[in-house]
Enzyme design. Sequence first.
Site, PDB file in Angstrom:
ATOM      1  N   CYS A   2       0.824  -1.201   0.000  1.00 35.79           N
ATOM      2  CA  CYS A   2       0.000   0.000   0.000  1.00 35.79           C
ATOM      3  C   CYS A   2       0.860   1.255   0.000  1.00 35.79           C
ATOM      4  CB  CYS A   2      -0.951   0.090   1.196  1.00 35.79           C
ATOM      5  SG  CYS A   2      -2.061  -1.280   1.352  1.00 35.79           S
ATOM      6  N   ARG A  27       4.193  -0.292  -4.760  1.00 36.95           N
ATOM      7  CA  ARG A  27       3.903  -0.819  -3.423  1.00 36.95           C
ATOM      8  C   ARG A  27       2.642  -1.687  -3.398  1.00 36.95           C
ATOM      9  NH1 ARG A  27       6.690   2.091   0.477  1.00 36.95           N
ATOM     10  NH2 ARG A  27       5.219   1.465   2.062  1.00 36.95           N
ATOM     11  N   TRP A  75      -2.328  -2.904  -1.600  1.00 32.80           N
ATOM     12  CA  TRP A  75      -1.920  -4.315  -1.645  1.00 32.80           C
ATOM     13  C   TRP A  75      -2.719  -4.981  -0.543  1.00 32.80           C
ATOM     14  CZ3 TRP A  75       0.404  -8.082   1.427  1.00 32.80           C
ATOM     15  CH2 TRP A  75       0.937  -9.190   0.736  1.00 32.80           C
ATOM     16  N   ASN A 101      -1.920   2.532   5.400  1.00 28.58           N
ATOM     17  CA  ASN A 101      -0.983   1.473   5.008  1.00 28.58           C
ATOM     18  C   ASN A 101      -0.559   0.776   6.289  1.00 28.58           C
ATOM     19  OD1 ASN A 101       1.159  -0.080   3.994  1.00 28.58           O
ATOM     20  ND2 ASN A 101       2.608   1.605   4.229  1.00 28.58           N
ATOM     21  N   GLY A 102      -0.800  -0.537   6.372  1.00 29.26           N
ATOM     22  CA  GLY A 102      -0.416  -1.259   7.587  1.00 29.26           C
ATOM     23  C   GLY A 102      -1.475  -2.275   7.940  1.00 29.26           C
ATOM     24  N   GLU A 489      19.105 -16.382  -6.995  1.00 30.58           N
ATOM     25  CA  GLU A 489      18.571 -15.109  -7.486  1.00 30.58           C
ATOM     26  C   GLU A 489      18.012 -15.252  -8.906  1.00 30.58           C
ATOM     27  OE1 GLU A 489      17.699 -12.492  -6.175  1.00 30.58           O
ATOM     28  OE2 GLU A 489      17.687 -10.970  -7.738  1.00 30.58           O
ATOM     29  N   LYS A 493      14.149 -14.470  -9.827  1.00 28.70           N
ATOM     30  CA  LYS A 493      13.738 -13.514 -10.872  1.00 28.70           C
ATOM     31  C   LYS A 493      12.722 -14.164 -11.796  1.00 28.70           C
ATOM     32  CE  LYS A 493      14.653 -10.644  -9.455  1.00 28.70           C
ATOM     33  NZ  LYS A 493      15.159 -10.348  -8.223  1.00 28.70           N
ATOM     34  N   GLU A 496       9.266 -14.869 -10.037  1.00 27.25           N
ATOM     35  CA  GLU A 496       8.542 -13.647  -9.689  1.00 27.25           C
ATOM     36  C   GLU A 496       7.774 -13.067 -10.870  1.00 27.25           C
ATOM     37  OE1 GLU A 496      10.765 -10.839  -6.486  1.00 27.25           O
ATOM     38  OE2 GLU A 496      11.942 -11.265  -8.265  1.00 27.25           O
ATOM     39  N   HIS A 512      21.257 -35.006  -4.753  1.00 27.11           N
ATOM     40  CA  HIS A 512      20.505 -35.471  -3.580  1.00 27.11           C
ATOM     41  C   HIS A 512      19.016 -35.172  -3.709  1.00 27.11           C
ATOM     42  CE1 HIS A 512      24.287 -36.454  -1.699  1.00 27.11           C
ATOM     43  NE2 HIS A 512      24.738 -35.286  -2.108  1.00 27.11           N
ATOM     44  N   LYS A 611       6.583  -4.368  -3.838  1.00 24.97           N
ATOM     45  CA  LYS A 611       8.003  -4.020  -3.794  1.00 24.97           C
ATOM     46  C   LYS A 611       8.501  -3.915  -2.365  1.00 24.97           C
ATOM     47  CE  LYS A 611      11.735  -2.378  -5.763  1.00 24.97           C
ATOM     48  NZ  LYS A 611      12.505  -3.532  -6.230  1.00 24.97           N
TER      49      LYS A 611
HETATM   50  C1  G6P Z   1       9.966  -7.897  -1.614  1.00 22.88           C
HETATM   51  C2  G6P Z   1      10.487  -7.436  -2.960  1.00 22.88           C
HETATM   52  C3  G6P Z   1      11.850  -8.052  -3.219  1.00 22.88           C
HETATM   53  C4  G6P Z   1      12.809  -7.706  -2.102  1.00 22.88           C
HETATM   54  C5  G6P Z   1      12.247  -8.111  -0.733  1.00 22.88           C
HETATM   55  C6  G6P Z   1      13.078  -7.515   0.389  1.00 22.88           C
HETATM   56  O1  G6P Z   1       9.705  -9.248  -1.653  1.00 22.88           O
HETATM   57  O2  G6P Z   1       9.574  -7.796  -3.980  1.00 22.88           O
HETATM   58  O3  G6P Z   1      12.361  -7.551  -4.441  1.00 22.88           O
HETATM   59  O4  G6P Z   1      14.020  -8.372  -2.309  1.00 22.88           O
HETATM   60  O5  G6P Z   1      10.919  -7.601  -0.574  1.00 22.88           O
HETATM   61  O6  G6P Z   1      12.942  -6.131   0.332  1.00 22.88           O
HETATM   62  P1  G6P Z   1      14.014  -5.100   0.838  1.00 22.88           P
HETATM   63  O7  G6P Z   1      13.435  -3.761   0.466  1.00 22.88           O
HETATM   64  O8  G6P Z   1      14.125  -5.277   2.323  1.00 22.88           O
HETATM   65  O9  G6P Z   1      15.298  -5.373   0.149  1.00 22.88           O
END
Ligand code: G6P
Length: 616
Positions: A2, A27, A75, A101-102, A489, A493, A496, A512, A611
């Site tokens: 949010c 957000r 969100w 937001n929260g 990573e 990617k 996601e 394994h 995000k």
């Molecule tokens: C969310 C984002 C990720 C990020 C993670 C941690 O899941 O979508 O891209 O790596 O939060 O966020 P931060 O802002 O603490 O790196």
Amino acid sequence: MCGIVAYLGCREAYPILIRGLHRLEYRGYDSAGVAVLNDEGKLNIYKAVGKVSNLEQVAEGHDCSGTIGIAHTRWATHGAPNEANAHPHISQSGDLTMVHNGIIENAGGLRDQLKAKGFSFRSETDTEVLLQLIEYTQQKHGADLASAVRSALKKVIGAYAIAVIDRKEPGTIVAARKSSPLAVGLGEGNSEFFIASDASPIAGYTNKVVYLNDEEVVVCRRGEPLYITTLNADKVDFRTKEIDLDVTMLDKGGFPHFMLKEIFDQPSVLRDCMRGRLLPAHHRIILSAVTEHREELIGAKRYLMVSCGTSWHAALIGKQLIEQFCRIPVEVAYASEFRYSDPVVGPGDVVFAISQSGETADTLSAIQMASERGAMVFGIVNAVGSSIARASDTGTYIHVGPEIGVASTKAFTGQTTVLTMLALAIAREKGSISETDYNDAITELEQIPDKIERILAKNDEIKALAKEYVDKKNFLYLGRGMNFPVALEGALKLKEISYIHAEGYPAAEMKHGPIALVDEDMPVVFIATHHNLYEKILSNMQEVAARKGRVLAIVSEGDTVVKGIAEHVIEVPPTANFLSPLVSVIPLQLLAYHIAVSKGLNVDQPRNLAKSVTVE
Ligand code: G6P
């Protein structure tokens, strides 16, 4: 999680609020809404499910006039992402409207109490409960808006950043925060206030910003100076910060998506990240946090790293860098696990919090706990002035500019660059690295942005390759040593943004379990650059090829051996082992991006993700 924006001033609020929502859309984008109070005292509220552009269509042609307003991009936490649950919410009398937001954790109990007092609810949200509680408090005590907000907030448990307008006080916005970020931009004189979840909606209007602390309530009143209090109404002296946000970073700059722009930003932002810190001419790395906290850093028994998501992958690389160069043991924990594990942490420990946004709720709580137990907290954060940056004892910003694409790219390489400089700087202070190795490392690190540029030049090649993988349902990513976190990573990617199931694994561990999944329909991405474990990874690759797995390998330029085994290879420039993640991750970012685009997906706003995860 949010985003909220509010405006009070002499300009039309609606365009400022919409522009702010676009900047905060990263957000959350389940729904969006705006409320503007017009000059006749009428509150016009518009809401739409989905993106901010849907909201603009809904509001088009209707009265959006007024110089005071609030807005929200959601969100969903409590309640489905439908119009009734979209913010701004409106109180029973219709006088109050609020964005939030929260999460209000005791909303259920409060809702029952308010129902018993005659309040009814239009939505399933915790936000509406808080708003009705504010209205109830106003009515019961004849309180003004600010006093009612303070007393209501004393009764709630949870996290909030809110902005409230009362039709009866048409020149006032009251806002408050606890555990969710909130910034107030100060325009000219006392006449203009910009309130937002981060500074991006404020940038371009003013560079003077006040970041609220937990349990502070701010009153923005037309013609009066900003007034901040605690929940007990004690006045708070606040500090104004100058923000230096490059507004061009908030636009796509001609790229179709923020994610692609941010991938291509990497050479220049990594140069920014190193500027003034990596000094090749002087053979030095200077990080002020290391200079100022030298004794605690070199004297620490061990380090801990807490983070989430992509930042956790950077921490896994940081562990290897620090252990290799500084010979200090490092533990890496998911912040969400750490905070509930009754961790053994205390004086003498240094806890590194790695976070792009600086607002991740679990990471923030983890460092608050570590701090309470006596550890020193070192923040490695991108968002300047964010909650984690402020809750840290010291730290190093990664300075890669705002990251808008939900899938993190430049923040990951920025974090890895800072962790590399940090490991080398501490190692030099500690005397655990030779002068020659230190100088060679600096020379190699300086060349990384140029090497990334060479990889980006292969964008079309990777785009063409991506088309071959669009229909796949599963992927395996394998790497070893420094490149095991890169395998994680790369897989993250892909899942996601393309919704393809992908797993990252240490290449040797594959035997394994995951090897059972390998068949002619399973793409296996190997990170097989020329490094200390190259021979080992070749054997792992043979094992996959023998089972007809389709191997795609990231290799060092000029490698001919892997070409004989893999179906496809992507070459990257050679570099030192400890810097290998900074080059090997780039083709994996591009691969994920192009697969997702080929599938017709919105890579900047993947489903269900946000995000900045400001709820636990
Ligand atoms: C969310 C984002 C990720 C990020 C993670 C941690 O899941 O979508 O891209 O790596 O939060 O966020 P931060 O802002 O603490 O790196």
